[in-house]
Write an enzyme that holds these catalytic residues in place. Structure first.
Site, PDB file in Angstrom:
ATOM      1  N   SER A 174     -54.675  75.680  39.722  1.00 47.28           N
ATOM      2  CA  SER A 174     -54.115  76.859  39.096  1.00 47.28           C
ATOM      3  C   SER A 174     -55.214  77.698  38.457  1.00 47.28           C
ATOM      4  O   SER A 174     -56.120  78.160  39.141  1.00 47.28           O
ATOM      5  CB  SER A 174     -53.038  76.448  38.088  1.00 47.28           C
ATOM      6  OG  SER A 174     -52.256  77.554  37.700  1.00 47.28           O
ATOM      7  N   ASP A 227     -44.297  77.878  45.743  1.00 54.93           N
ATOM      8  CA  ASP A 227     -44.903  78.092  44.430  1.00 54.93           C
ATOM      9  C   ASP A 227     -44.400  79.424  43.878  1.00 54.93           C
ATOM     10  O   ASP A 227     -44.700  80.488  44.429  1.00 54.93           O
ATOM     11  CB  ASP A 227     -46.437  78.104  44.559  1.00 54.93           C
ATOM     12  CG  ASP A 227     -47.138  78.066  43.213  1.00 54.93           C
ATOM     13  OD1 ASP A 227     -46.551  78.534  42.220  1.00 54.93           O
ATOM     14  OD2 ASP A 227     -48.276  77.565  43.162  1.00 54.93           O
ATOM     15  N   HIS A 260     -45.280  74.718  42.278  1.00 58.39           N
ATOM     16  CA  HIS A 260     -46.559  74.840  41.566  1.00 58.39           C
ATOM     17  C   HIS A 260     -46.923  73.467  41.016  1.00 58.39           C
ATOM     18  O   HIS A 260     -46.726  73.156  39.844  1.00 58.39           O
ATOM     19  CB  HIS A 260     -46.450  75.859  40.439  1.00 58.39           C
ATOM     20  CG  HIS A 260     -47.785  76.265  39.873  1.00 58.39           C
ATOM     21  ND1 HIS A 260     -48.718  76.964  40.602  1.00 58.39           N
ATOM     22  CD2 HIS A 260     -48.345  76.055  38.660  1.00 58.39           C
ATOM     23  CE1 HIS A 260     -49.795  77.182  39.866  1.00 58.39           C
ATOM     24  NE2 HIS A 260     -49.591  76.629  38.683  1.00 58.39           N
TER      25      HIS A 260
END
Length: 290
Positions: A174, A227, A260
């Site tokens: 991320s 995601d 995610h």
């Protein structure tokens, strides 16, 4: 804890991962590295008999974790950065999982400074830089990112004193994956490679011209197809941007049904990539003389 038990714990947690809540802006809201949920009160520390060590500057959040096999001389390094709101502890299990299969690799897990994050209403949390939104354009200011790049550069320089640059990799998840790209593409020496999981290239308009000597450096982008925090489109845009800037070995792999978060399949792919570019048995002294 042995690799089998770690894999079982990772798999169990990943299977229980849910999608981010609509009101949440936490890029790692449902990842506890790669387990579920970022919540320090629920974080489980690794066994004291594990092969990790930590050095602390002032607090738990300031720790830099080092995961390695104490019985094997490490000849390669992976600098692994966590996502927004997490700490190095969040990715310790993942580092152990990969390290169990790559005993010659040392994993260095730094923790981001605690700063106010605009996206989260100014709440203070570990962040590599400030975020103002989740859309691709709003991430371009990235206040604080240059200081984080300097932090990574210092770690790279220290590691380069004992091994060639092509035995050092920068990776992250991320926001940490975003930093891995932004920092790695500004190096003066070609690294072994870059890994960005569920991330994107931040501040692309502010990225200096990529040195031609880095064009052959392999870059791997790993991303879930569902995601909702860092959309897959951002990874695809990053792929296109890097190719247009002359990067010759950029590959994007997408994982069907992955939100995610990270999966065991993805971690295995990261392991394969590390082994491919920094194989065991390579002679760092010989490489550095070439």
């Amino acid at each position: 804890m042995n690799a089998t038990r770690r894999l079982a714990r990772l798999t169990m947690a990943l299977n229980s991962t849910s999608s981010p809540s609509k009101g949440s802006h936490h890029p790692t809201q449902n990842l506890k590295a790669p387990r579920t949920l970022i919540d320090s009160s629920r974080r489980r520390m690794a066994s004291t008999t594990s092969s990790s060590t930590a050095s602390s500057s002032s607090s738990v959040e300031d720790k830099v974790l080092v995961v390695k096999n104490p019985e094997v001389k490490d000849t390669a390094t992976v600098i692994l950065m966590h996502g927004l709101g997490d700490t190095a502890r969040g990715w310790e299990d993942a580092a152990h999982f990969i390290s169990a299969k790559l005993s010659h690799v040392k994993f260095i897990l730094p923790t981001a400074p605690v700063v106010p994050v605009t996206l989260n209403q100014g709440m203070r949390m570990p962040a590599w830089y400030d975020l103002e939104g989740l859309d691709f354009r709003s991430n371009e200011k990235c206040a604080g990112i240059e200081a984080s790049v300097e932090t990574i550069n210092q770690i790279i320089a220290k590691e380069a004193a004992t091994r060639p640059y092509d035995r050092i990799m920068v990776a992250g998840f991320s926001q940490g994956g975003a930093l891995s790209l932004y920092a790695g593409l500004q190096q003066k020496e070609r690294l072994a490679g870059l890994v960005c999981m569920s991330g994107y290239l931040p501040k692309p308009t502010g990225l200096p011209l990529i040195d031609p000597s880095l064009h052959s450096m392999p870059v791997r982008l790993f991303h879930g197809t569902i995601d909702e925090v860092v959309k897959p489109e951002y990874a695809r845009q990053t792929l296109k941007f890097l190719q247009e800037k002359g990067m010759e070995d950029v590959v994007l792999r997408e994982y069907s049904g992955l939100p995610h978060s990270a999966s065991v399949e993805e971690l295995n792919d990261v392991k394969v990539f590390i082994e491919e570019v920094m194989p065991e048995g390579a002679n760092p002294e010989l490489q550095s003389s070439l």
